[in-house]
Design an enzyme around this catalytic site. Structure first.
Site, mmCIF file in Angstrom:
data_model
loop_
_atom_site.group_PDB
_atom_site.id
_atom_site.type_symbol
_atom_site.label_atom_id
_atom_site.label_comp_id
_atom_site.label_asym_id
_atom_site.label_seq_id
_atom_site.Cartn_x
_atom_site.Cartn_y
_atom_site.Cartn_z
ATOM 1 N N LYS A 102 0.870 -1.184 0.000
ATOM 2 C CA LYS A 102 0.000 0.000 0.000
ATOM 3 C C LYS A 102 0.893 1.216 0.000
ATOM 4 O O LYS A 102 2.037 1.150 0.464
ATOM 5 C CB LYS A 102 -0.864 0.018 1.264
ATOM 6 C CG LYS A 102 -2.088 0.871 1.141
ATOM 7 C CD LYS A 102 -3.134 0.127 0.351
ATOM 8 C CE LYS A 102 -4.497 0.711 0.472
ATOM 9 N NZ LYS A 102 -5.506 -0.321 0.193
ATOM 10 N N ASP A 142 -6.957 4.124 -4.536
ATOM 11 C CA ASP A 142 -7.494 3.930 -3.186
ATOM 12 C C ASP A 142 -8.195 5.259 -2.849
ATOM 13 O O ASP A 142 -8.648 5.939 -3.773
ATOM 14 C CB ASP A 142 -6.358 3.568 -2.213
ATOM 15 C CG ASP A 142 -6.865 2.993 -0.904
ATOM 16 O OD1 ASP A 142 -7.263 1.823 -0.876
ATOM 17 O OD2 ASP A 142 -6.894 3.725 0.110
HETATM 18 N N1 GLU Z 1 -7.349 0.037 -2.952
HETATM 19 C C1 GLU Z 1 -8.080 -1.146 -3.192
HETATM 20 C C2 GLU Z 1 -8.051 -2.047 -1.975
HETATM 21 O O1 GLU Z 1 -7.829 -1.593 -0.885
HETATM 22 C C3 GLU Z 1 -7.664 -1.863 -4.476
HETATM 23 C C4 GLU Z 1 -6.237 -2.276 -4.549
HETATM 24 C C5 GLU Z 1 -5.807 -2.774 -5.919
HETATM 25 O O2 GLU Z 1 -6.625 -2.787 -6.823
HETATM 26 O O3 GLU Z 1 -4.635 -3.114 -6.040
HETATM 27 O O4 GLU Z 1 -8.320 -3.216 -2.041
#
Ligand code: GLU
Length: 411
Positions: A102, A142
């Site tokens: 992340k 996100d």
């Molecule tokens: N931000 C989204 C999550 O927390 C998607 C992450 C992604 O697609 O890599 O799952």
């Protein structure tokens, strides 16, 4: 407890049940790499300002690091570490061959002009270029990050590396390597899980009422799909306030209002409340779809819903989880309920790597059985282990992650 403490407490509970040795728990618990950068941004006023950015690469035992990027003033390293850890669990729960990561920038993007936002997004990629890549670490949207931001970032990466490496980032616009179905995917996956919950608990569909906290991409699409399927949406909220109407709300009409007036909370009709107050209103299914830790040990006692479907990451504090479980409220955890987003990100990555693009029907036809199958596995495991769905999901994920780490010689 901050999100990282919550995440580690969740891990400890599952590790105990899975009988993991403390050394194994440590191996899975901490991130493999943490990157902290300072990004210079030339403002429209000609001044250079610095912004802090992070990428936490939690675990890539099962495949490349994967996870979103958030632009928010409250981003900090512990939060990003927790979110990265949950991504590792999530990709394992849904069974895609990826790990967890992340990232984020400490910024309120609403205070930047569009050109400033573009320069900051490109600056993030310049700072991270050695650490990301289609076979290393694949960022995605996100909180407060959009397909446009993903396009700038992908373009910057392709310019820096001199190739068309579209698989470096997912959640891109359709014009530039995006996948059909990606924008709605998190809400769509959440909707598939809602259908399973209603079936499993034998809830009379016509009587099910739903309140959704968060009206960004995730909350909006979930509410829209549930409304279209005939569920009554009684409450909606964005960061500035909430509306509650027992007669039901049409999310599309509310979106038009929000787009015209900047907030949904002034919408004509229903009761006007704060976003936090919405959580305590009468409804069958409560859907936190915004930020972490919105349900703590105080308001957990006041929640009237029978089911909580976590579409945000980490919306329930560890201590609150126990109160909700003791009260018989079914919590469907984030690592399952919101995994539709990363799953369609994975589909997008596959399409980029193969240059073979799928129809929306093909995307959904692949997504639905994966969500239903994971739900069934976790439900069965929770019954077998006599535990809650979150802990069961963690146990299932840990088995897969630890299994990969073992065969690779990491444990
Ligand atoms: N931000 C989204 C999550 O927390 C998607 C992450 C992604 O697609 O890599 O799952």
């Amino acid at each position: 407890m901050n999100p990282l403490q919550n995440a580690l407490a969740q891990l400890a509970k599952a590790a105990k049940l899975a009988k993991l040795a403390p050394s194994v728990e440590t191996a899975v618990g901490g991130p493999m790499r943490t990157i902290e950068v300072k990004i210079p941004l030339l403002g429209d006023d000609g001044q250079i300002r610095y912004y802090f950015g992070y990428r936490v690469q939690h675990n890539d035992a099962r495949g490349p690091f994967k996870g979103g990027l958030r632009f928010h003033p409250a981003v900090d390293l512990d939060e990003v570490k927790a979110l990265a850890f949950w991504m590792t669990i999530k990709t394992a729960v849904i069974g895609i061959p990826m790990g967890g990561a992340k990232g984020g920038i400490v910024v309120d993007p609403k205070k930047l002009s569009i050109p400033e936002l573009e320069r900051l997004s490109r600056g993030y990629v310049r700072a991270m270029r050695d650490f990301i890549g289609p076979d290393k670490d694949i960022p995605a949207p996100d909180v407060n990050t959009t397909p446009q931001i993903m396009a700038w970032m992908t373009d910057e990466y392709c310019q820096l590396t001199g190739g068309n490496n579209l698989g470096v980032i997912t959640g891109k616009p359709l014009e530039y390597g995006g996948s059909l179905g990606r924008t709605a995917a998190t809400g769509q996956g959440g909707y598939y899980i809602l259908e399973q919950v209603v079936k499993k608990l034998k809830l009379p569909k016509s009587k099910v009422t739903i309140a959704v906290q968060g009206f960004g991409n995730v909350g909006y699409y979930f509410a829209k799909l549930a409304h279209e399927a005939g569920y009554k949406i009684v409450g909606l909220a964005d960061s500035q306030g909430a509306i509650y109407d027992e007669r039901g709300l049409n999310p599309e009409k509310v979106l038009v209002w929000k787009e015209q007036s900047g907030t949904l909370s002034t919408y004509q009709g229903g009761k006007h409340l704060s976003s936090q107050e919405l959580l305590e209103q009468k409804c069958t299914v409560l859907v936190p779809a915004a930020m972490e830790n919105v349900i703590d040990s105080e308001n957990a006692k006041k929640i009237k819903a029978s089911v909580i479907l976590e579409l945000a990451n980490g919306p329930i504090a560890f201590a609150a989880d126990k109160i909700l479980n003791d009260r018989g409220i079914l919590v469907v955890p984030d690592v399952l309920a919101n995994s539709g987003g990363v799953t369609v990100s994975y589909f997008e990555w596959v399409q980029n790597l193969t240059n073979d693009y799928w129809t929306e029907a093909a995307v959904l036809a692949k997504l639905k059985p994966m969500m239903v199958e994971s739900w069934e596995q976790i439900w069965r495991l929770s019954v077998k282990l006599k535990t809650d769905l979150r802990t069961a999901a963690f146990v299932l994920a840990l088995e897969r992650i630890v299994g990969a780490m073992k065969v690779r010689g990491m444990i």
